[in-house]
Enzyme design. Structure first.
Site, PDB file in Angstrom:
ATOM      1  N   ASP A   8      -8.471  -2.535  -0.369  1.00  0.00           N
ATOM      2  CA  ASP A   8      -8.063  -3.560   0.591  1.00  0.00           C
ATOM      3  C   ASP A   8      -8.715  -4.872   0.139  1.00  0.00           C
ATOM      4  O   ASP A   8      -9.543  -4.883  -0.768  1.00  0.00           O
ATOM      5  CB  ASP A   8      -8.531  -3.149   1.987  1.00  0.00           C
ATOM      6  CG  ASP A   8      -8.267  -4.205   3.038  1.00  0.00           C
ATOM      7  OD1 ASP A   8      -7.147  -4.724   3.090  1.00  0.00           O
ATOM      8  OD2 ASP A   8      -9.208  -4.538   3.787  1.00  0.00           O
ATOM      9  N   ASP A  10      -9.194  -8.308   2.616  1.00  0.00           N
ATOM     10  CA  ASP A  10      -9.925  -9.001   3.681  1.00  0.00           C
ATOM     11  C   ASP A  10     -10.902  -8.063   4.378  1.00  0.00           C
ATOM     12  O   ASP A  10     -10.514  -6.995   4.862  1.00  0.00           O
ATOM     13  CB  ASP A  10      -8.949  -9.569   4.714  1.00  0.00           C
ATOM     14  CG  ASP A  10      -8.163 -10.735   4.171  1.00  0.00           C
ATOM     15  OD1 ASP A  10      -8.761 -11.791   3.967  1.00  0.00           O
ATOM     16  OD2 ASP A  10      -6.950 -10.578   3.923  1.00  0.00           O
TER      17      ASP A  10
END
Length: 216
Positions: A8, A10
């Site tokens: 991922d 953020d």
């Protein structure tokens, strides 16, 4: 045994969740939406258009369209990242670890494609990834698994052979729905949230990530 790693962005690689919350609070407040700063935590890990539609459904404003509001929030977040952004502790080390293990590596993010590229270029991370996938143009973003499935397909690896690294409950749900092993690195304040129980492993930071856990 894992044959690929999918990150991922953020909140996992990039310390950006506060930027999203700041940009959203400023924008929605300017439109007369009666939010408290902590209300933005409700939508942590959501794609920006999901966030905008969520608040528009509750407090329909006059003036800019939801699409224009979303673009303005993204522009603000990009500027904040460039001016003040930092990588999360252990982020670059985790990417180096994947590289040194010879594991194909992809990015799967709900963030806007433009923001994803701006971030990776600003921090000189693009070269770590063999594939980068944004959910911007997908019908559904996380917690739907499609962005993870796309990342695995781009690497040419079956989802069941991938390990995903996530910070949000939304992302963990998406990774597990894609049938991937998932290592969760929650924000400290959310570490004891029982919803992370579906992850295969939970770590306090990427600094604790080992090659053995990536390969397991």
């Amino acid at each position: 045994m894992s044959a690929a790693v999918i990150f991922d962005m953020d909140g996992l690689l990039l310390d950006s969740e506060d930027f999203w919350q700041q940009a959203e609070f400023e924008m929605f407040s300017s439109l007369g939406v009666p939010l408290q700063p902590e209300d933005t935590a409700q939508t942590l890990g959501w794609r920006c258009d999901y966030v905008v539609q969520h608040w528009y459904a509750k407090f329909a404003w006059q003036g800019p369209t939801p699409a224009e509001v979303g673009d303005a929030i993204i522009d603000n977040v990009i500027q904040l990242i460039i001016q003040q952004g930092k990588l999360m502790p252990g982020a670059r080390e985790a990417l180096e670890l994947s590289k040194n293990l010879g594991l194909p590596t992809a990015l799967a993010t709900s963030s806007n494609h433009r923001m994803m590229l701006a971030t990776l270029e600003h921090f000189d991370l693009l070269h770590y990834f063999q594939a980068t996938c944004s959910a911007e143009f997908l019908p559904l973003a996380k917690p739907h698994p499609q962005v993870y499935l796309n990342a695995a397909a781009a690497l040419g690896i079956e989802p069941q052979q991938c390990v995903a690294l996530e910070d949000s409950v939304t992302g963990v749900i998406a990774a597990k729905a894609a049938r991937m092993r998932c290592i969760a690195i929650p924000e400290h304040a959310n570490f004891d949230d029982s919803r992370y129980g579906i992850a295969d492993l939970k770590l306090p930071s990427l600094l604790q990530l080992t090659g053995a856990e990536l390969l397991r």
